[in-house]
Design an enzyme around this catalytic site. Sequence first.
Site, mmCIF file in Angstrom:
data_model
loop_
_atom_site.group_PDB
_atom_site.id
_atom_site.type_symbol
_atom_site.label_atom_id
_atom_site.label_comp_id
_atom_site.label_asym_id
_atom_site.label_seq_id
_atom_site.Cartn_x
_atom_site.Cartn_y
_atom_site.Cartn_z
ATOM 1 N N ILE A 1 0.824 -1.214 0.000
ATOM 2 C CA ILE A 1 0.000 0.000 0.000
ATOM 3 C C ILE A 1 0.860 1.267 0.000
ATOM 4 O O ILE A 1 0.598 2.197 -0.775
ATOM 5 C CB ILE A 1 -1.001 -0.015 1.173
ATOM 6 C CG1 ILE A 1 -2.115 -1.032 0.867
ATOM 7 C CG2 ILE A 1 -1.589 1.368 1.425
ATOM 8 C CD1 ILE A 1 -3.132 -1.191 1.964
ATOM 9 N N GLU B 1 9.466 6.062 9.093
ATOM 10 C CA GLU B 1 10.171 4.982 9.777
ATOM 11 C C GLU B 1 10.924 4.129 8.764
ATOM 12 O O GLU B 1 12.085 3.799 8.969
ATOM 13 C CB GLU B 1 9.172 4.118 10.551
ATOM 14 C CG GLU B 1 9.819 2.962 11.290
ATOM 15 C CD GLU B 1 8.816 2.125 12.063
ATOM 16 O OE1 GLU B 1 9.254 1.288 12.869
ATOM 17 O OE2 GLU B 1 7.594 2.313 11.864
ATOM 18 N N GLY C 1 5.510 1.647 13.993
ATOM 19 C CA GLY C 1 5.322 3.062 14.269
ATOM 20 C C GLY C 1 3.922 3.562 13.997
ATOM 21 O O GLY C 1 3.706 4.776 13.957
#
Length: 220
Positions: free
Chosen positions: A2, A21, A119
């Site tokens: 995605i 991240e 994250g």
Amino acid sequence: GIPNAVLGALGGHRHLGLHTEAMTDGVLPLLESGVIDNSQKAVMPGVTVASLALGSRRLYDFMDYRKDLVMKDVAWTNDPFRIRQNPRVMAINSAVEVDLTGQVCADSVGMRIISGVGGQHDFMYGGALSEGGKTFIAIPSTTPKGESKIRALLSPGAGVVTTRHMVQHVVTEYGVAHLRGRNLAERARALIAVAHPSVREELERAAAQRFGYSFLRLKA
């Protein structure tokens, strides 16, 4: 998958910034074309910031000895109060499943742990606090096995990675459910509208039983 799909759709934008991240190959065309120039960032302007990279040799060769790219400790990149300092943060995450109130499971399939929490919560929180920021949970409406990822209730044993009050938008191929500021019945109606058509009737029955008149009075 995605994140790379989202990155592939950003070629017409300008002056984007990257504070993430994880870097993947999807950012390369945007960095090489100058779409990502980090010029509008408040945290390390002009510099791409990440904590880890996972991709091809081409990605690693691109990163090698670049002065406009910095790899930081994950505790630094994922600090929500650092993330929020950037304006107009767009935080995009995915999920294993989402229930009708907006609770997000992203680390387990039922009781089987498949991932760390990563994250997600950090960027959902930091993005929500950012001036002009928005947060998104982006998912396909079904799993590869055809099971709905929007469910009346989370699977038994599934963990909540992002709480319902933190979720702003849930996106599937059928549209966007805007959840921020909505009550539970309104959230259920919005999520059913972006669920796969084959399960909408089942979800509506579950929502009507759970929320009663407050759900039934809402227009479909």
